[in-house]
Design a protein around this motif. Structure first.
Motif, PDB file in Angstrom:
ATOM      1  N   HIS A   3     -19.139  38.332  10.346  1.00 15.50           N
ATOM      2  CA  HIS A   3     -18.949  39.294   9.280  1.00 15.50           C
ATOM      3  C   HIS A   3     -19.749  38.753   8.109  1.00 15.50           C
ATOM      4  N   PRO A   4     -20.460  39.600   7.382  1.00 14.96           N
ATOM      5  CA  PRO A   4     -21.324  39.087   6.321  1.00 14.96           C
ATOM      6  C   PRO A   4     -20.591  38.286   5.244  1.00 14.96           C
ATOM      7  N   GLN A   5     -19.303  38.501   5.080  1.00 21.67           N
ATOM      8  CA  GLN A   5     -18.569  37.786   4.038  1.00 21.67           C
ATOM      9  C   GLN A   5     -17.854  36.544   4.565  1.00 21.67           C
ATOM     10  N   TRP A   6     -17.786  36.335   5.851  1.00 23.54           N
ATOM     11  CA  TRP A   6     -17.085  35.198   6.462  1.00 23.54           C
ATOM     12  C   TRP A   6     -18.095  34.412   7.269  1.00 23.54           C
ATOM     13  N   GLN A   7     -18.354  33.199   6.853  1.00 25.87           N
ATOM     14  CA  GLN A   7     -19.309  32.347   7.552  1.00 25.87           C
ATOM     15  C   GLN A   7     -18.607  31.073   7.979  1.00 25.87           C
ATOM     16  N   SER A  11     -15.899  23.840  12.897  1.00 28.42           N
ATOM     17  CA  SER A  11     -14.576  24.198  13.422  1.00 28.42           C
ATOM     18  C   SER A  11     -13.461  24.058  12.386  1.00 28.42           C
ATOM     19  N   GLY A  12     -13.753  23.414  11.249  1.00 34.64           N
ATOM     20  CA  GLY A  12     -12.706  23.224  10.247  1.00 34.64           C
ATOM     21  C   GLY A  12     -12.980  23.833   8.891  1.00 34.64           C
ATOM     22  N   ILE A  13     -14.127  24.493   8.727  1.00 35.70           N
ATOM     23  CA  ILE A  13     -14.474  25.053   7.415  1.00 35.70           C
ATOM     24  C   ILE A  13     -15.161  26.403   7.569  1.00 35.70           C
ATOM     25  N   ALA A  14     -14.788  27.335   6.676  1.00 38.37           N
ATOM     26  CA  ALA A  14     -15.479  28.616   6.581  1.00 38.37           C
ATOM     27  C   ALA A  14     -15.680  28.940   5.111  1.00 38.37           C
ATOM     28  N   LYS A  15     -16.643  29.806   4.836  1.00 44.16           N
ATOM     29  CA  LYS A  15     -16.923  30.249   3.474  1.00 44.16           C
ATOM     30  C   LYS A  15     -16.719  31.750   3.384  1.00 44.16           C
ATOM     31  N   LEU A  16     -16.075  32.172   2.313  1.00 41.66           N
ATOM     32  CA  LEU A  16     -16.001  33.591   1.987  1.00 41.66           C
ATOM     33  C   LEU A  16     -16.976  33.833   0.842  1.00 41.66           C
ATOM     34  N   THR A  17     -17.709  34.938   0.896  1.00 40.09           N
ATOM     35  CA  THR A  17     -18.695  35.227  -0.139  1.00 40.09           C
ATOM     36  C   THR A  17     -18.581  36.666  -0.614  1.00 40.09           C
ATOM     37  N   GLY A  18     -19.157  36.911  -1.792  1.00 40.24           N
ATOM     38  CA  GLY A  18     -19.210  38.260  -2.334  1.00 40.24           C
ATOM     39  C   GLY A  18     -17.910  38.679  -2.996  1.00 40.24           C
ATOM     40  N   ALA A  19     -17.667  39.969  -2.960  1.00 38.17           N
ATOM     41  CA  ALA A  19     -16.470  40.534  -3.589  1.00 38.17           C
ATOM     42  C   ALA A  19     -15.354  40.666  -2.559  1.00 38.17           C
ATOM     43  N   LEU A  20     -14.176  40.192  -2.941  1.00 35.06           N
ATOM     44  CA  LEU A  20     -12.975  40.390  -2.112  1.00 35.06           C
ATOM     45  C   LEU A  20     -12.109  41.394  -2.864  1.00 35.06           C
ATOM     46  N   ASP A  21     -12.465  42.659  -2.714  1.00 34.59           N
ATOM     47  CA  ASP A  21     -11.758  43.699  -3.436  1.00 34.59           C
ATOM     48  C   ASP A  21     -11.337  44.820  -2.491  1.00 34.59           C
ATOM     49  N   ARG A  22     -10.691  45.814  -3.037  1.00 28.99           N
ATOM     50  CA  ARG A  22     -10.118  46.874  -2.199  1.00 28.99           C
ATOM     51  C   ARG A  22     -11.164  47.625  -1.399  1.00 28.99           C
ATOM     52  N   ASP A  23     -12.426  47.578  -1.824  1.00 32.28           N
ATOM     53  CA  ASP A  23     -13.482  48.253  -1.063  1.00 32.28           C
ATOM     54  C   ASP A  23     -13.938  47.432   0.134  1.00 32.28           C
ATOM     55  N   LYS A  24     -13.935  46.117   0.007  1.00 35.06           N
ATOM     56  CA  LYS A  24     -14.466  45.233   1.052  1.00 35.06           C
ATOM     57  C   LYS A  24     -13.398  44.678   1.990  1.00 35.06           C
ATOM     58  N   VAL A  25     -12.180  44.522   1.495  1.00 34.38           N
ATOM     59  CA  VAL A  25     -11.126  43.848   2.258  1.00 34.38           C
ATOM     60  C   VAL A  25     -10.772  44.518   3.585  1.00 34.38           C
ATOM     61  N   PRO A  26     -10.630  45.841   3.683  1.00 32.80           N
ATOM     62  CA  PRO A  26     -10.190  46.420   4.966  1.00 32.80           C
ATOM     63  C   PRO A  26     -11.079  46.049   6.152  1.00 32.80           C
ATOM     64  N   LEU A  27     -12.388  46.136   5.997  1.00 23.14           N
ATOM     65  CA  LEU A  27     -13.292  45.798   7.090  1.00 23.14           C
ATOM     66  C   LEU A  27     -13.265  44.290   7.368  1.00 23.14           C
ATOM     67  N   LEU A  28     -13.249  43.505   6.321  1.00 20.20           N
ATOM     68  CA  LEU A  28     -13.196  42.048   6.483  1.00 20.20           C
ATOM     69  C   LEU A  28     -11.910  41.636   7.193  1.00 20.20           C
ATOM     70  N   TRP A  29     -10.787  42.250   6.835  1.00 19.01           N
ATOM     71  CA  TRP A  29      -9.509  41.885   7.456  1.00 19.01           C
ATOM     72  C   TRP A  29      -9.509  42.196   8.947  1.00 19.01           C
ATOM     73  N   ASP A  53      -9.747  40.865  -6.369  1.00 18.59           N
ATOM     74  CA  ASP A  53      -8.656  41.638  -6.966  1.00 18.59           C
ATOM     75  C   ASP A  53      -7.394  41.409  -6.142  1.00 18.59           C
ATOM     76  N   SER A  54      -6.359  42.180  -6.417  1.00 17.86           N
ATOM     77  CA  SER A  54      -5.078  41.972  -5.731  1.00 17.86           C
ATOM     78  C   SER A  54      -5.200  42.189  -4.225  1.00 17.86           C
ATOM     79  N   ALA A  55      -6.088  43.083  -3.792  1.00 20.68           N
ATOM     80  CA  ALA A  55      -6.277  43.292  -2.351  1.00 20.68           C
ATOM     81  C   ALA A  55      -6.837  42.026  -1.708  1.00 20.68           C
ATOM     82  N   GLY A  56      -7.757  41.363  -2.385  1.00 18.40           N
ATOM     83  CA  GLY A  56      -8.309  40.106  -1.883  1.00 18.40           C
ATOM     84  C   GLY A  56      -7.262  39.018  -1.829  1.00 18.40           C
TER      85      GLY A  56
END
Length: 105
Positions: A3-7, A11-29, A53-56
């Motif tokens: 997923h473009p926002q989850w890299q 095996s023990g580390i991941a990065k989240l990038t960009g906006a974690l908001d109500r527009d992006k969260v549903p697909l990312l989840w 935001d609160s969704a993130g």
């Protein structure tokens, strides 16, 4: 898992990038629900999160619960002030304190 926002760094580390908001969260989840942690502790870096935001915030809480059911403890690193404020306003800051990695140095 891609997923473009989850890299996944390793095996023990991941990065989240960009906006974690109500527009992006549903697909990312949808992607994160498929994630199966392979370690007992996993770090999620929020260093490159531009906005949250609160969704993130709710998504991160669900991610922690998802991992806990799989015997994995998530630590959040580089937690932005915006997210810390959301934790306080939502009265979950004490609960989340055990999941926030304190920077060294």
């Amino acid at each position: 898992m891609m997923h473009p926002q989850w890299q996944t760094v390793n095996s023990g580390i991941a990065k989240l990038t960009g906006a974690l908001d109500r527009d992006k969260v549903p697909l990312l989840w949808k992607t994160l629900q498929q994630w199966q942690p392979e370690t007992e502790q996993f770090e999620v870096s929020l260093q490159n999160v531009e906005r949250i935001d609160s969704a993130g915030m709710v998504m991160l809480i669900h991610l922690i619960e998802h991992a806990k059911k799989r015997n994995c403890h998530i630590m959040l690193s580089f937690v932005p002030d915006q997210l810390r404020t959301l934790f306080q306003l939502s009265n979950v800051d004490e609960l989340m304190a055990q999941h926030i990695k304190i920077p060294m140095g």
